[in-house]
Design an enzyme around this catalytic site. Structure first.
Site, PDB file in Angstrom:
ATOM      1  N   SER A 191       0.817  -1.210   0.000  1.00  0.00           N
ATOM      2  CA  SER A 191       0.000   0.000   0.000  1.00  0.00           C
ATOM      3  C   SER A 191       0.854   1.266   0.000  1.00  0.00           C
ATOM      4  O   SER A 191       0.452   2.298  -0.559  1.00  0.00           O
ATOM      5  CB  SER A 191      -0.931   0.009   1.213  1.00  0.00           C
ATOM      6  OG  SER A 191      -1.883  -1.025   1.118  1.00  0.00           O
ATOM      7  N   HIS A 201       1.695   1.867  -3.443  1.00  0.00           N
ATOM      8  CA  HIS A 201       0.541   2.484  -4.109  1.00  0.00           C
ATOM      9  C   HIS A 201       0.539   3.998  -3.882  1.00  0.00           C
ATOM     10  O   HIS A 201       0.121   4.764  -4.752  1.00  0.00           O
ATOM     11  CB  HIS A 201      -0.764   1.905  -3.569  1.00  0.00           C
ATOM     12  CG  HIS A 201      -1.005   0.482  -3.950  1.00  0.00           C
ATOM     13  ND1 HIS A 201      -0.849   0.017  -5.235  1.00  0.00           N
ATOM     14  CD2 HIS A 201      -1.404  -0.586  -3.219  1.00  0.00           C
ATOM     15  CE1 HIS A 201      -1.142  -1.276  -5.282  1.00  0.00           C
ATOM     16  NE2 HIS A 201      -1.478  -1.661  -4.065  1.00  0.00           N
ATOM     17  N   CYS A 249      -1.303  -4.794   9.783  1.00  0.00           N
ATOM     18  CA  CYS A 249      -1.933  -4.690   8.466  1.00  0.00           C
ATOM     19  C   CYS A 249      -1.993  -6.046   7.786  1.00  0.00           C
ATOM     20  O   CYS A 249      -3.025  -6.687   7.737  1.00  0.00           O
ATOM     21  CB  CYS A 249      -1.201  -3.676   7.580  1.00  0.00           C
ATOM     22  SG  CYS A 249      -1.891  -3.566   5.909  1.00  0.00           S
TER      23      CYS A 249
END
Length: 369
Positions: A42, A45, A167
């Site tokens: 992420s 990203h 996470c």
């Protein structure tokens, strides 16, 4: 105080490790000395723009450390406590939290922007305010976070492993156990065997799946998947279709879990084909924010009563599931050591992400001490 963090100044640039001025915690906030941070996709990203952010920004959201100072009104932790950050804060009071869905907490949504609740920053560099990834910024030696993000954990659990449940572990495990609802005897396909997919496999195994098909083009990840519970492996969705059809006598998979590095709407029809009648497809991986085109056979969706379900954080609860998963680790039922392929010092963060993109890591971890 002065600390050191990895900052992303603009989209598509490399991370730069540099001095950062850190303000003391204000009301409801906590100063934490970081020990370790997982290197989740992420944050990549964020660099590529698939996830929006406020630049400049300190990355990192999968972290663990030791509380050094608390601001006024903090009640959930005290100095000296070992903590894991839940990447989605949970206030425990909003309608989402009150109905058992803290992974979509209203307060969490406010903090996910990357600024504190009062709209200001605690981190500063080069004369500018810095935002932080989901108001955490674990790519640094110290950070200030809201107490809603902190989960106290036992001191005997290694923080370099505990950080992963903030996470990747919980997201993957919850994608199988909660979002997919894997049942004993189910056939399950997991597409993408990274830090989330490996734990979707572990979740499916612990839930009693009969067959678990791990799908990934990288040979290393195919070879790693059986360690976490995969019974079969394939290099692509197309290859997996034939394998699943053969092994299930044409019934296909009860649950299909998407945990690819970057999702694509154009793959949805072929992914749906892996699902059995009344099968459920769970979309966990991030798609580009502007990806609105989906290739999907709606007749197949209707006539076969298939389902598509989205999930964030595996539909899990940070205060219930993080301690539970760490207890499963203690009992030897959850493999955390096997997830950590390589550890890196903070200054090697860009090399760590190069390794992730090359497919040589299940999970890379930054170690700060």
């Amino acid at each position: 105080m002065q600390t050191e963090c990895a900052v992303l100044w603009e989209m598509h640039e490399a991370w730069t490790v540099e001095p950062v001025e850190l303000d003391p915690p204000r009301a409801g906030e906590v100063l934490v000395r970081m020990v370790a941070s997982g290197m989740c996709h992420s944050d990549e990203h964020l660099r590529t723009g698939d996830l929006p952010g406020i630049y400049p920004i300190i990355g990192g959201h999968e972290g663990a450390g030791v509380v050094e100072e608390v601001g006024p009104g903090v009640t959930v932790v005290a100095p000296g406590d070992h903590v894991v950050f839940g990447f989605i804060p949970a206030c425990g009071q909003c309608p989402s939290c009150a109905t058992g869905h803290s992974n979509v907490c209203d307060l969490g949504a406010s903090l996910m922007v990357g600024l504190q609740l009062d709209g200001t920053s605690r981190h500063h560099a080069r004369g500018q305010d810095l935002s932080t990834m989901v108001c955490l910024g674990t790519f640094g030696r110290h950070t200030v976070v809201n107490q809603a993000s902190c989960v106290k954990i036992p001191e005997d659990i290694p923080l370099e492993l505990a950080c992963l449940v903030g996470c990747g572990v919980t997201t993957g495990w919850g994608s199988a156990v909660y979002a997919a609802g894997v049942q004993p005897g189910d056939n399950v396909a997991v597409i993408g065997v990274g830090g989330i997919g490996a734990n979707a496999i572990q979740g499916a195994r612990l839930a009693g799946a009969e067959r678990i098909f791990a799908i990934d083009p990288v040979v290393f990840k195919q070879e790693s998947a059986p360690r976490f519970g995969a019974t079969h492996t394939a290099a692509s969705v197309e290859e997996a279709f034939e394998l699943i059809q053969k092994e299930t006598w044409g019934r296909m998979c009860d649950k299909v879990i998407c945990t690819m590095g970057v999702g694509s709407g154009q793959l949805m029809a072929s992914i749906m084909a892996l699902a059995a009648k009344r099968g459920r497809v769970v979309v966990t991986n991030i798609h580009p924010a502007l990806d609105n085109d989906v290739n999907l056979n709606l007749c197949d969706l209707t006539l076969m009563e298939k389902q598509i379900v989205g999930t964030i954080f595996g539909s899990a609860n940070i205060r219930y599931d993080i301690p539970k998963l760490l207890e499963l680790y203690r009992q030897g039922q959850l493999d955390l050591e096997g997830l950590v392929t390589t550890t890196y010092p903070l200054e090697d963060i860009n090399r760590g992400y190069e390794d992730m993109l090359a497919g040589t890591n299940i999970r890379g971890v930054l170690r700060f001490e």
